[in-house]
Design an enzyme around this catalytic site. Structure first.
Site, PDB file in Angstrom:
ATOM      1  N   ASP A 201       0.826  -1.087   0.089  1.00 50.33           N
ATOM      2  CA  ASP A 201      -0.043   0.016   0.061  1.00 50.33           C
ATOM      3  C   ASP A 201       0.958   1.289   0.112  1.00 50.33           C
ATOM      4  O   ASP A 201       1.620   1.530   1.032  1.00 50.33           O
ATOM      5  CB  ASP A 201      -0.955  -0.076   1.388  1.00 50.33           C
ATOM      6  CG  ASP A 201      -1.723   1.365   1.550  1.00 50.33           C
ATOM      7  OD1 ASP A 201      -1.418   2.282   0.658  1.00 50.33           O
ATOM      8  OD2 ASP A 201      -2.474   1.215   2.382  1.00 50.33           O
ATOM      9  N   GLN A 204       0.443   6.679   0.909  1.00 48.64           N
ATOM     10  CA  GLN A 204       1.507   7.755   1.545  1.00 48.64           C
ATOM     11  C   GLN A 204       2.853   7.632   1.193  1.00 48.64           C
ATOM     12  O   GLN A 204       3.550   8.581   1.219  1.00 48.64           O
ATOM     13  CB  GLN A 204       1.406   7.726   3.043  1.00 48.64           C
ATOM     14  CG  GLN A 204      -0.006   7.820   3.429  1.00 48.64           C
ATOM     15  CD  GLN A 204      -0.586   9.230   3.602  1.00 48.64           C
ATOM     16  OE1 GLN A 204       0.016  10.151   3.221  1.00 48.64           O
ATOM     17  NE2 GLN A 204      -1.849   8.755   3.420  1.00 48.64           N
ATOM     18  N   LYS A 227      -3.177  11.873  -3.380  1.00 46.34           N
ATOM     19  CA  LYS A 227      -2.055  11.911  -2.657  1.00 46.34           C
ATOM     20  C   LYS A 227      -0.957  12.534  -3.268  1.00 46.34           C
ATOM     21  O   LYS A 227      -0.034  12.955  -2.212  1.00 46.34           O
ATOM     22  CB  LYS A 227      -1.852  10.623  -1.821  1.00 46.34           C
ATOM     23  CG  LYS A 227      -3.033   9.637  -1.431  1.00 46.34           C
ATOM     24  CD  LYS A 227      -3.851  10.162  -0.241  1.00 46.34           C
ATOM     25  CE  LYS A 227      -4.795   9.280   0.441  1.00 46.34           C
ATOM     26  NZ  LYS A 227      -5.332   9.963   1.698  1.00 46.34           N
ATOM     27  N   CYS A 365      -8.965   6.154   9.822  1.00 46.86           N
ATOM     28  CA  CYS A 365      -9.353   5.035   9.248  1.00 46.86           C
ATOM     29  C   CYS A 365      -8.283   3.913   9.583  1.00 46.86           C
ATOM     30  O   CYS A 365      -7.773   3.044   8.872  1.00 46.86           O
ATOM     31  CB  CYS A 365      -9.138   5.049   7.564  1.00 46.86           C
ATOM     32  SG  CYS A 365     -10.530   5.894   6.846  1.00 46.86           S
TER      33      CYS A 365
END
Length: 408
Positions: A201, A204, A227, A365
């Site tokens: 993932d 970020q 992002k 989250c």
């Protein structure tokens, strides 16, 4: 490494000129979404104003023009990630859909009861819930690698979870709520030595450092356009070509087909096999523009400035009595999560907003992270290259004012 002319770069972002409650906006919510430079806004606007058309379907000028812009953006993403082929770049609606695609296509096709999926305790819900759903559907088991009090992965505990039953490691690169940077290179190496594929993932991470999926050797990599200063509603799934070719389509409909009859449908080649329906054309074009903008500045230059901001922000907040930083990993990026004794984070966020400072409050989250630290929520200041030390000083003043109001 060049130092950034931050004031000059700030002029590229119209939103930074806003005033909130009569005060200049201090935007410190970049982990939630980033502002968009004028070039991205122009790219999206230009498509709608001067080139609206569907892609891949028409032979007329506008369609061919839109198709070229759309596929040029795919190649921009390929080069940005250093993927071997454009066939390995799948456009989705975001990191969340990318992970769901892997869960429902790769997982449902190849996992069986008793198989195990390993994640970490600092995952975003988007890298938890899809695997829980898959476990319910298939009967596989979700294993969670724990963290320490700094928010760092406990390495020996992670290693102990890698067993002959492990079928996938799905791990966040950079924590959105703590800023922790996971040792993904080591994670991938250890998983691969046991024949276990790895999904990263990277939501970020794409503004943290240059991503080279071939050097990482990850099997899947997911990120979101918004992002990285691009539009919302667009994301990317990178997957190794052999894996993507082996996976069944995630959705059915237009563009993912080669031919359709009532007896049988044959599927399109990669990457279109996974891109059913009219895509987010303007958003893809905007994403391509955003990546080029970032490349023009240089991710290393951006991160160097953010490290200075992180150090300054840590100093500012640590100097305020009653403030406790949550997430103090040795290796972390420019995210400051904190709580203030005697003030609920939501109340803090409201008062800080009155001072023109935008921070995020809540569980971000990552509810299991909050449970681990035994807190209901945090306040989070997440920084981008266009932020300044003066803005962090403004955050410090706003937090101090909240303490005065609550007598905390």
């Amino acid at each position: 490494m060049a130092s950034l002319d931050v004031q000059k770069l700030r002029r590229d972002f119209p939103n930074l000129n806003l005033k909130v409650h009569g005060k200049p906006l201090v935007y410190l919510d970049n982990a939630a979404t980033t502002f968009k430079p004028q070039c991205v806004i122009d790219a999206v606007t230009n498509h709608y104003a001067n080139g609206t058309s569907n892609v891949h379907r028409g032979v007329h000028f506008l369609s061919e023009q839109a198709t070229k812009a759309y596929e040029d953006a795919r190649r921009t993403v390929q080069e940005f990630l250093n993927a071997k082929s454009i066939q390995e770049i799948i456009f989705t609606r975001g990191t969340t859909e990318s992970i769901n695609l892997v869960a429902q296509s790769f997982g449902r096709a190849f996992f069986k009861p008793g198989d195990e999926i390993v994640i970490s305790a600092i995952e975003h819900h988007s890298n938890i819930v899809p695997w829980q759903m898959l476990c319910e559907q298939v009967g596989c088991v979700l294993k969670v690698a724990p963290i320490n009090e700094k928010g760092e992965l406990i390495w020996h505990e992670f290693m102990a979870l890698l067993t002959p039953k492990t079928r996938l490691v799905a791990m966040v690169y950079v924590s959105n709520s703590l800023g922790t940077i996971n040792p993904v290179e080591k994670i991938i190496k250890e998983a691969h030595s046991r024949g276990i594929p790895v999904l990263i993932d990277g939501a970020q991470a794409v503004t943290y450092k240059p991503i080279d999926v071939q050097a990482l050797d990850c099997d899947f990599f997911a990120f979101s356009g918004h992002k990285i200063f691009g539009p919302t509603g667009i994301g990317v799934l990178y997957g190794k070509q052999k894996l993507l070719e082996s996976m069944p389509p995630y959705q059915g409909g237009g563009d993912m087909i080669a031919s359709v009859s009532f007896d049988k449908t044959t599927y399109n080649v990669l990457p279109y096999k996974f891109e059913a329906g009219t895509p987010a054309i303007a958003e893809v074009i905007g994403l391509g523009s955003a990546i080029k903008y970032v490349q023009g500045i240089g991710l290393a230059n951006m991160e160097a400035h953010k490290k200075e901001l992180l150090a300054h922000g840590t100093k500012v907040l640590s100097a305020i009595p009653g403030v406790r930083l949550i997430g103090t990993a040795q290796d972390k990026t420019a995210i400051l999560s904190f709580v203030v004794e005697g003030i609920h984070p939501h109340d803090l966020g409201t008062i800080v907003d009155e001072e023109g400072v935008a921070i995020r409050t809540g569980h971000h989250c990552t509810q299991p992270v909050m449970e681990f630290f035994k807190i209901p929520a945090t306040a989070r200041a997440s920084l981008a290259f266009y932020n300044t030390k003066e803005e962090l000083d403004a955050l410090g003043r706003a937090v101090s004012k909240a303490k005065e109001i609550f007598n905390a």
